[in-house]
Write a protein that holds these residues in place. Structure first.
Motif, PDB file in Angstrom:
ATOM      1  N   SER A 273       0.825  -1.212   0.000  1.00  0.00           N
ATOM      2  CA  SER A 273       0.000   0.000   0.000  1.00  0.00           C
ATOM      3  C   SER A 273       0.850   1.247   0.000  1.00  0.00           C
ATOM      4  O   SER A 273       0.398   2.303   0.438  1.00  0.00           O
ATOM      5  N   SER A 274       2.044   1.137  -0.508  1.00  0.00           N
ATOM      6  CA  SER A 274       2.910   2.303  -0.542  1.00  0.00           C
ATOM      7  C   SER A 274       2.752   3.040  -1.860  1.00  0.00           C
ATOM      8  O   SER A 274       2.585   2.427  -2.914  1.00  0.00           O
ATOM      9  N   THR A 275       2.868   4.344  -1.772  1.00  0.00           N
ATOM     10  CA  THR A 275       2.898   5.133  -2.989  1.00  0.00           C
ATOM     11  C   THR A 275       4.275   4.979  -3.634  1.00  0.00           C
ATOM     12  O   THR A 275       5.240   4.548  -2.995  1.00  0.00           O
ATOM     13  N   ILE A 276       4.352   5.374  -4.877  1.00  0.00           N
ATOM     14  CA  ILE A 276       5.637   5.352  -5.579  1.00  0.00           C
ATOM     15  C   ILE A 276       6.627   6.266  -4.854  1.00  0.00           C
ATOM     16  O   ILE A 276       7.803   5.927  -4.709  1.00  0.00           O
ATOM     17  N   GLU A 277       6.146   7.384  -4.362  1.00  0.00           N
ATOM     18  CA  GLU A 277       7.030   8.295  -3.625  1.00  0.00           C
ATOM     19  C   GLU A 277       7.602   7.659  -2.357  1.00  0.00           C
ATOM     20  O   GLU A 277       8.803   7.757  -2.082  1.00  0.00           O
ATOM     21  N   GLU A 278       6.742   6.999  -1.591  1.00  0.00           N
ATOM     22  CA  GLU A 278       7.220   6.349  -0.366  1.00  0.00           C
ATOM     23  C   GLU A 278       8.243   5.252  -0.670  1.00  0.00           C
ATOM     24  O   GLU A 278       9.194   5.034   0.088  1.00  0.00           O
ATOM     25  N   TRP A 279       8.020   4.577  -1.777  1.00  0.00           N
ATOM     26  CA  TRP A 279       8.921   3.480  -2.186  1.00  0.00           C
ATOM     27  C   TRP A 279      10.292   4.048  -2.567  1.00  0.00           C
ATOM     28  O   TRP A 279      11.328   3.533  -2.135  1.00  0.00           O
ATOM     29  N   LEU A 280      10.279   5.114  -3.334  1.00  0.00           N
ATOM     30  CA  LEU A 280      11.554   5.746  -3.696  1.00  0.00           C
ATOM     31  C   LEU A 280      12.273   6.266  -2.451  1.00  0.00           C
ATOM     32  O   LEU A 280      13.500   6.209  -2.362  1.00  0.00           O
TER      33      LEU A 280
ATOM     34  N   VAL B 116      20.735  -0.518  -5.067  1.00  0.00           N
ATOM     35  CA  VAL B 116      19.346  -0.835  -4.748  1.00  0.00           C
ATOM     36  C   VAL B 116      18.574  -1.140  -6.020  1.00  0.00           C
ATOM     37  O   VAL B 116      18.716  -0.453  -7.033  1.00  0.00           O
ATOM     38  N   ILE B 117      17.768  -2.191  -5.946  1.00  0.00           N
ATOM     39  CA  ILE B 117      16.890  -2.609  -7.045  1.00  0.00           C
ATOM     40  C   ILE B 117      15.466  -2.519  -6.520  1.00  0.00           C
ATOM     41  O   ILE B 117      15.177  -2.995  -5.416  1.00  0.00           O
ATOM     42  N   LEU B 118      14.569  -1.925  -7.294  1.00  0.00           N
ATOM     43  CA  LEU B 118      13.168  -1.822  -6.871  1.00  0.00           C
ATOM     44  C   LEU B 118      12.362  -2.951  -7.496  1.00  0.00           C
ATOM     45  O   LEU B 118      12.587  -3.310  -8.653  1.00  0.00           O
ATOM     46  N   CYS B 119      11.419  -3.489  -6.744  1.00  0.00           N
ATOM     47  CA  CYS B 119      10.589  -4.575  -7.268  1.00  0.00           C
ATOM     48  C   CYS B 119       9.108  -4.291  -7.034  1.00  0.00           C
ATOM     49  O   CYS B 119       8.643  -4.281  -5.895  1.00  0.00           O
ATOM     50  N   GLU B 120       8.383  -4.091  -8.140  1.00  0.00           N
ATOM     51  CA  GLU B 120       6.911  -3.940  -8.075  1.00  0.00           C
ATOM     52  C   GLU B 120       6.312  -5.323  -7.892  1.00  0.00           C
ATOM     53  O   GLU B 120       6.616  -6.233  -8.653  1.00  0.00           O
ATOM     54  N   ARG B 121       5.432  -5.463  -6.890  1.00  0.00           N
ATOM     55  CA  ARG B 121       4.865  -6.782  -6.583  1.00  0.00           C
ATOM     56  C   ARG B 121       3.368  -6.752  -6.318  1.00  0.00           C
ATOM     57  O   ARG B 121       2.821  -7.681  -5.745  1.00  0.00           O
ATOM     58  N   GLY B 122       2.726  -5.670  -6.810  1.00  0.00           N
ATOM     59  CA  GLY B 122       1.277  -5.602  -6.662  1.00  0.00           C
ATOM     60  C   GLY B 122       0.873  -4.780  -5.462  1.00  0.00           C
ATOM     61  O   GLY B 122       1.536  -4.814  -4.430  1.00  0.00           O
ATOM     62  N   ILE B 123      -0.205  -4.041  -5.611  1.00  0.00           N
ATOM     63  CA  ILE B 123      -0.725  -3.211  -4.529  1.00  0.00           C
ATOM     64  C   ILE B 123      -2.108  -3.713  -4.126  1.00  0.00           C
ATOM     65  O   ILE B 123      -2.781  -4.418  -4.877  1.00  0.00           O
ATOM     66  N   ARG B 124      -2.518  -3.354  -2.935  1.00  0.00           N
ATOM     67  CA  ARG B 124      -3.819  -3.794  -2.429  1.00  0.00           C
ATOM     68  C   ARG B 124      -4.909  -2.845  -2.911  1.00  0.00           C
ATOM     69  O   ARG B 124      -4.829  -1.641  -2.693  1.00  0.00           O
ATOM     70  N   THR B 125      -5.902  -3.410  -3.544  1.00  0.00           N
ATOM     71  CA  THR B 125      -7.040  -2.615  -4.017  1.00  0.00           C
ATOM     72  C   THR B 125      -8.319  -3.354  -3.630  1.00  0.00           C
ATOM     73  O   THR B 125      -8.273  -4.382  -2.961  1.00  0.00           O
ATOM     74  N   TYR B 126      -9.442  -2.831  -4.090  1.00  0.00           N
ATOM     75  CA  TYR B 126     -10.727  -3.477  -3.793  1.00  0.00           C
ATOM     76  C   TYR B 126     -10.933  -4.755  -4.602  1.00  0.00           C
ATOM     77  O   TYR B 126     -11.832  -5.540  -4.313  1.00  0.00           O
ATOM     78  N   GLU B 127     -10.171  -4.956  -5.682  1.00  0.00           N
ATOM     79  CA  GLU B 127     -10.388  -6.123  -6.549  1.00  0.00           C
ATOM     80  C   GLU B 127      -9.860  -7.376  -5.873  1.00  0.00           C
ATOM     81  O   GLU B 127      -8.701  -7.424  -5.462  1.00  0.00           O
ATOM     82  N   THR B 128     -10.703  -8.413  -5.784  1.00  0.00           N
ATOM     83  CA  THR B 128     -10.288  -9.625  -5.079  1.00  0.00           C
ATOM     84  C   THR B 128     -10.051 -10.809  -6.014  1.00  0.00           C
ATOM     85  O   THR B 128      -9.657 -11.876  -5.554  1.00  0.00           O
ATOM     86  N   TYR B 129     -10.283 -10.621  -7.299  1.00  0.00           N
ATOM     87  CA  TYR B 129     -10.066 -11.758  -8.216  1.00  0.00           C
ATOM     88  C   TYR B 129      -8.589 -12.144  -8.225  1.00  0.00           C
ATOM     89  O   TYR B 129      -8.226 -13.313  -8.248  1.00  0.00           O
ATOM     90  N   THR B 130      -7.733 -11.123  -8.215  1.00  0.00           N
ATOM     91  CA  THR B 130      -6.310 -11.358  -8.023  1.00  0.00           C
ATOM     92  C   THR B 130      -5.950 -11.020  -6.569  1.00  0.00           C
ATOM     93  O   THR B 130      -6.649 -10.250  -5.921  1.00  0.00           O
ATOM     94  N   ARG B 131      -4.839 -11.601  -6.098  1.00  0.00           N
ATOM     95  CA  ARG B 131      -4.468 -11.419  -4.687  1.00  0.00           C
ATOM     96  C   ARG B 131      -4.109  -9.957  -4.412  1.00  0.00           C
ATOM     97  O   ARG B 131      -4.477  -9.393  -3.397  1.00  0.00           O
ATOM     98  N   TYR B 132      -3.371  -9.351  -5.323  1.00  0.00           N
ATOM     99  CA  TYR B 132      -3.065  -7.925  -5.320  1.00  0.00           C
ATOM    100  C   TYR B 132      -3.277  -7.442  -6.751  1.00  0.00           C
ATOM    101  O   TYR B 132      -3.548  -8.247  -7.637  1.00  0.00           O
TER     102      TYR B 132
END
Lengths: 269, 269, 269, 269
Positions: free
Chosen positions: C144-151, C165-181
């Protein structure tokens, strides 16, 4: 938010008068009744019971927005006739949803206060049409609308000619699934800060959980809400729709008892 | 999701044929053009340029859903006439949004493919009306709708009689504000798993950022999307609406060049 | 976002060199392997198979962050010993998660690249500690981090002394439940715009669905990602953890075959 | 949620006794004080004023979790010494955050109640360590954690040996940006339904808006919360941190006056 985007929502709090009742910052408006109208008898029974408790407003759905095309869509015009009959017989004020622009002309003759549902908050053509009628309009917050978008929805109605708009917080969609939606209680002080329109709260759709309605109702009143809209039925387990979030008359009595201790926090009556 | 809630979206992938072009799992459909139609000349100019690139579909808005009542609402019927004229002159296929149920009868005569906007995805009365016309219908995902609700919106149209539905992912609302919405790229494989309808992607509204359109377009094609819907103009900085997310024709050419390397990943042409 | 909040992430793209391999904007880095290390033999078998495919990086979890205290927490130090042994035997580069500040000193001796998990992205004490080691660090985005917080999380590590440092996008939490993130594919072009750090994508945790990994992997590469991190096992159905999102070696081969067509979109090798 | 995932949170409501004060379902606990400790005098002044109002608990941060490495990180051990001194002098109970596992042993000697911040709710190593101390522990809800994950975080502490856990709702991250977070008021009845742990509410971090604290505090109490945690200072505009959400002592007095009308709704004292 630039408040300057709103031309019509500043100044003295709006006070709406209808059939001798007042809605606004100095009053508290309780609206209760079934999700969907199933037949005349049940609607009449509920309304009579509400009236005995001192409630002046009843709700009931004749046209429903249903996610699946295979679900019950409401009684339609027959439902409207029941609403009008019950309102006439009890002297109460009726609230019901209008789901499409082409129904407005007809529904306004049967129902006192017209409600715009959460899925129609951004149906601008419907909002413009409601700007041309005299009935007060309740605008439910879109379940993913910002407070700014919601105020602008109200602005559409007012700019088109109808000043009598009531805002209703009914929960927003978040990642939390324990409740059906997340009641955004902060919307109550936010609206009071940004707008002169009455703000009421619907704890039933927010939570989808009957056992939470008392807590959420009191929270709304303590936060300063100008009213509540609660799905109520004399036998919730036997309703066709939303029975899990519908309370019975006994719980409603408890809620009202608590409310009476809370209203003087905000100098309401 | 219980797939059994969908009666009409199983079996062979749907293939929609219109004016000699095919839309579906085995094809790739590029739709481009301005957000809003401002005048005849510009629309014509854009369309002619798109056609030179081999694009068969152009878009342009005549009726706009605007959050504020004080924003430009589109050219209305005049816009529709421009669309028809440009389609006739170029032989291209037109796409434009219908914002309200009472406009359907008229718009269907001017526009080839009717689009339901994100704020209307749950406007069930509009969906039912579109079930009664012959034009293909693009249903944009509600920006806070689940995949299940979106498939059910399509089901409303199909159940009412019109099988030619195309789904368009256009971003969902999340907490992230760097982009205007969050493109849900996973919706592409999800729809292909759950439904036989074509699924296209709109990278323009998802991101609200022109500099991302190439990346997101390629991502969509690589994920298996059946098409793209991209806001394009010969001079994006001079458009009245959405100029920050509109790309120019040179970027569109780059995107198409990349797409050609990607389409054989999914055996499309 | 004010880019001025970042002192260390501008200028030429960062290129990290480790055991003869390069990670950065001009290269493509594939990391694969099991979620959790269960025993030496399986880890070794997977790594050998990956190496045959030309993959230089393997992953495996020894310490796990588990939501429930009653779940398997990983092999701990024994797992680290297996990682080191497999890396030594195969000449491959290992990646494993460090879950707490007091483990850093030890783990850095066993593992080549240290990973900060999504639940630790804002564990600033851990980030500072990782700023004092020489191993490259993968920072997964907080779900649930913003791109700014991640940077800014990356900035903590770099400011403390470790530039790799290497950044890794791994999905964010939203209202959609069909996918885990919800995989935020737009984060790829965003990071490339705002930072000089490598950005890789984890399609496994984003979706939680094995059948989507190919689509999402290709989407990430087409969007311009500098690498992928994919949960892979020779027999996914027999793993203790995350088996539903783990792919087998055959699917991984398909993904790599597609990737080879995509890498020249962004001039990578 | 399967309640069976929780071994330790059923049965009679937990009552925590500390220095003669009780925390639990039958009591109401008010905790107030500055966000960050800036110096001894200010902390002492605030605490003395709170005590005059009948408040027994004061808070103050010595270690801060800061998103940017370039922000003030707190006074550290010096801050702890001020906390202990003020607690000793006033006889009040202190609350302060512990941000990392290696600090627990030290902080537990200086502070009465240890707080786990929202960014550490899933720092399981920290939770386990707190399971080994005797101090009561406040666990703030992760700003994107589900109610289930939050209860499981508490379960980690209890299973590890410390039964004295207090849950604190402090707002969740949603798409709405008018408030800093969205206070999930429904979490109050949810926790009371699912767990026997005390549930308190932090209106300060939820909203980030000083002018809303009164409304949200009353809402929390009316919803049945067992306490409040409010950022308070005698001169909020002159604080280094969170000044926009910090209230002054006069507003706190108003809140307490209202609370006294609300507590009997839930039979609290």
């Amino acid at each position: 938010m630039k408040e300057s985007i709103l031309k019509h929502q500043s100044g003295e709090p709006l006070e709406i008068c209808i059939k001798g009742q007042k809605i606004g910052r100095s009053h508290f408006t309780m609206i209760a009744g079934p999700c969907t109208i199933e037949n005349y008898e049940d609607l009449h029974t509920v309304a009579v019971e509400l009236k005995k408790m001192g409630i002046h407003f009843f709700r009931g759905g004749a046209y429903k927005m249903r996610t699946s095309p295979y679900n019950f869509q409401g009684l339609g015009k027959t439902g409207l006739e029941y609403i009008k009959k019950v309102a006439d017989e009890t002297g109460m004020i009726s609230v019901s949803e209008v789901v499409s622009v082409e129904d407005v002309e007809m529904i306004k003759e049967y129902v006192d206060i017209l409600q715009v549902g959460t899925r129609n908050m951004s149906n601008y053509r419907l909002l413009l049409k409601l700007g041309k009628v005299k009935n007060p309009v309740i605008i439910k917050r879109g379940f993913s609308s910002t407070i700014e978008e919601w105020l602008l929805a109200a602005e559409h109605v007012i700019e088109a000619g109808n000043p009598n708009v009531i805002l209703c917080e009914r929960g927003i969609r978040t990642y939390e699934t324990y409740t059906r939606y997340t009641l955004d209680i902060s919307a109550v002080p936010a609206i009071k800060e940004l707008s002169n329109l009455p703000i009421i709260v619907d704890p039933s759709h927010s939570s989808g959980r009957r056992e939470m309605i008392k807590s959420l109702s009191w929270a709304a009143v303590a936060a300063g809400a100008d009213g509540l809209l609660i799905e109520t039925h004399f036998s919730p387990d036997n309703t066709v729709c939303d029975s899990k979030q519908t309370i019975d008359l006994e719980i409603l009595k408890d809620i009202i008892k608590g409310n009476n201790k809370l209203l003087n926090l905000w100098n309401k009556n």
